[in-house]
Scaffold this active site. Structure first.
Site, PDB file in Angstrom:
ATOM      1  CB  THR A 185      -0.902   0.065   1.239  1.00  0.00           C
ATOM      2  OG1 THR A 185      -0.063   0.198   2.382  1.00  0.00           O
ATOM      3  CG2 THR A 185      -1.751  -1.166   1.380  1.00  0.00           C
ATOM      4  CD  GLU A 330      -4.738  -2.441   3.317  1.00  0.00           C
ATOM      5  OE1 GLU A 330      -5.323  -2.004   2.304  1.00  0.00           O
ATOM      6  OE2 GLU A 330      -4.008  -1.723   4.039  1.00  0.00           O
ATOM      7  CE  LYS A 441     -12.534  12.756  14.904  1.00  0.00           C
ATOM      8  NZ  LYS A 441     -11.316  12.665  14.102  1.00  0.00           N
ATOM      9  CD1 TRP A 446     -17.145  13.974  14.101  1.00  0.00           C
ATOM     10  CD2 TRP A 446     -17.342  11.954  13.191  1.00  0.00           C
ATOM     11  NE1 TRP A 446     -16.529  13.093  14.942  1.00  0.00           N
ATOM     12  CE2 TRP A 446     -16.644  11.833  14.400  1.00  0.00           C
ATOM     13  CE3 TRP A 446     -17.582  10.807  12.437  1.00  0.00           C
ATOM     14  CZ2 TRP A 446     -16.194  10.604  14.878  1.00  0.00           C
ATOM     15  CZ3 TRP A 446     -17.139   9.592  12.911  1.00  0.00           C
ATOM     16  CH2 TRP A 446     -16.437   9.482  14.120  1.00  0.00           C
TER      17      TRP A 446
END
Ligand code: ADP
Length: 548
Positions: A185, A330, A441, A446
């Site tokens: 990655t 993944e 935040k 959010w």
């Protein structure tokens, strides 16, 4: 009681063997680094893969050895995939857009014994080879005529390697959990982490993607162009899926700009293409310029980053379906696909659009849950949002030789933490709200940077947009919008904020808009927010100034 069926291993070589026998005339077309178009069939590909497998064996490469590539999308790269895995070696694709230090790290970490390299990346390898002592052979992916003088000792020529070898092979029987390929990655922080795919995971993942062949246009009647590189998570599995479904593969080589893609798609009657949003921005600009679309193009799969509504609408205006996909290195990588069922996914065009903007439904064999900060599962009601966790036979069970990263990646029940915040609705559609590290935040609320970016991208004067959180004395964090203006466009901050105010709630509007010539991207084409955060580290939002 045990079933009484044969315990035959799932092997990657079976995918191409099947293609050679059942879809033998299926085409593999490549625009080469040298500039010409190369064509052959799956049957011919199988023959050359056998030749390469013999050559690897004669150079002492066998089970468990890592065989690395630094190459564009083309037929020789495709052949290395199958030859390496076929003999039980591990095909390790390296992203050439990584920083040279990262390439060195990855090659040494993987202990690659052979490195296959396209002519383009030969200078890179020449400059780094002294730092990669594990590499015993460098193979230049070209023929004798194009083989240029190189400073590399003992460089081999790909075509010479194949010449005269048998075009048939009996593959060794492997335990299906044998490693087949390796991909690191890109890792925006820290060193890249290796995901080691097995034969079993690769075959199962190819089958689960292949289940959707009709919906994403990957049937034997289709011609698919992977813009997504073979060096990025196995080109999202296309080199494994297309051979089993029989779809033709059209490899674009090094030229990935809008005009080059348009020409190749048009000439080769490409019906479907897969890639990240930035690539599609280039193609759409070219379609606008020519006021035309590539003749047969019917379907675009967009993944890697969220797809702005404006992009889906523009493609649909050309009768091209834009399908949203989500996944991770993944996860092999496809985790979900935005395939819309006419009978259940919205009655009106607006309802259907709301679905298309989500990241789709889980793939078969991918289980999903969302959890709150305490790890407790949240309802799949389309409202509750939490970290998305996944599991399945094509999801990583731990990073290659990296215990620290592996320990942090799973919950107590063995589910993989994606690092994404999502909602899941009762019909199974997931919505990626944001990366955990990118969400803003603000007070108790959010704010999704993805929402803001996509809304901003709907403004005609905006070519690209990024949103990052900046500190704020009252709210903790507030959003800053960074805009790359469209060519020739002039729009001011107030204009953009006024536009956004018609799309999103007032409290989540950005506190400031700044303009930039370009935005930093990762090696896989995503916005590199860590770099933006660094760039704007000292920036004080107007709403945060003390004198206010
Ligand atoms: P890298 O190698 O750069 O990490 P990955 O492809 O593994 O690349 O990145 C996976 C991440 O990319 C996901 O966890 C998610 O945050 C983001 N991503 C992928 N597809 C989408 C999508 N359709 N919408 C939003 N985010 C996406």
């Amino acid at each position: 009681m045990r079933g009484l069926m044969m315990d035959r291993p799932l092997q990657v070589s079976a995918l191409l063997d099947y293609a050679a026998e059942v879809h033998g005339a299926g085409a593999v077309v490549s625009r080469t680094v040298e500039g010409c178009i190369h064509r052959y069939t799956y049957r011919e590909a199988r023959g050359r893969v056998a030749q390469l497998a013999h050559a690897l064996g004669e150079h002492g490469i066998g089970r468990g050895d890592r065989v690395a590539t630094l190459a564009w999308n083309g037929y020789r790269h495709f052949e290395i995939y199958y030859a390496a895995s076929g003999i039980g070696a591990v095909c390790h694709t390296i992203n050439p857009r990584l920083f040279p230090d990262q390439v060195v790290y990855i090659v040494n970490h993987a202990a690659d014994r052979v490195l296959f390299v396209d002519l383009t990346f030969l200078p890179l390898v020449e400059s780094l080879i002294g730092r990669m002592p594990c590499v015993e052979h460098v193979v230049v992916m070209t023929d004798a005529a194009q083989m240029r003088g190189t400073a590399l000792p003992n460089a081999l020529c790909y075509e010479d390697l194949l010449a005269g070898r048998p075009a048939a092979i009996d593959w060794p029987e492997l335990d299906e959990n044998t490693a087949a390929s390796l991909c690191y990655t890109s890792g925006t922080t820290g060193n890249p982490k290796g995901v080691l795919y097995s034969h079993r995971s690769t075959v199962l993942h190819a089958l689960s993607v292949g289940l959707n062949a009709a919906s994403v246009r990957l049937t034997h009647a289709d011609r698919v162009l992977p813009v997504v590189p073979l060096f990025h998570v196995n080109a999202w599995a296309l080199p494994y899926v297309a051979p089993v479904t029989g779809a033709a593969l059209v490899f674009p080589g090094p030229k990935l700009d809008g005009a080059s893609l348009f020409d190749l798609m048009d000439a080769e009657r490409v019906t479907a293409s897969w890639g990240v949003p930035t690539v599609w921005l280039g193609l759409l600009a070219e379609m606008r310029r020519r006021n035309a679309k590539p003749a047969a193009l019917a379907s675009i799969l967009v993944g890697g980053s969220a797809v702005p509504r404006a992009m889906i609408e523009e493609f649909e205006g050309w009768q091209i379906e834009a399908i949203h996909g989500w996944g991770m290195t993944e996860m092999s990588p496809v985790g979900s696909l935005g395939i819309i069922r006419k009978d259940q996914d919205g009655k009106t065009p607006e309802e259907r659009m709301a679905r298309k903007l989500k990241q789709g439904r889980r793939m078969f064999m991918v289980d999903m849950k969302i959890v709150g900060p305490d790890g407790a599962p949240l309802p799949k009601d389309g409202i509750a949002s939490g970290e998305l966790l996944v599991r399945g036979p094509a999801v990583t069970g731990g990073y290659y030789e990296n215990d620290d990263a592996s320990r942090a990646a799973f919950d107590g029940e063995g589910w993989f933490r994606t690092g994404d915040i999502a909602t899941i609705d009762p019909d199974g559609f997931i919505l990626i709200v944001d990366r955990i590290k990118d969400i803003i935040k603000s007070g108790g609320e959010w704010i999704s940077s993805i929402d803001l970016e996509n809304a901003a991208m709907g403004h005609p004067a905006v070519a690209e947009a990024a949103v990052i959180a900046l500190p704020h004395p009252k709210w903790g964090e507030r959003p800053l919008l960074i805009v790359v203006p469209a060519v020739g466009a002039t729009a001011g901050k107030d204009d953009i904020i006024a536009f956004l105010a018609t799309k999103i709630a007032k409290w989540s509007l950005p506190d400031d808009v700044v303009f930039a010539e370009s935005l930093p991207h990762t090696a896989t084409g995503k916005l590199q927010k860590s770099e933006l955060r660094e760039q704007f580290a000292g920036y004080v939002l107007p709403t945060a100034r003390k004198d206010r």
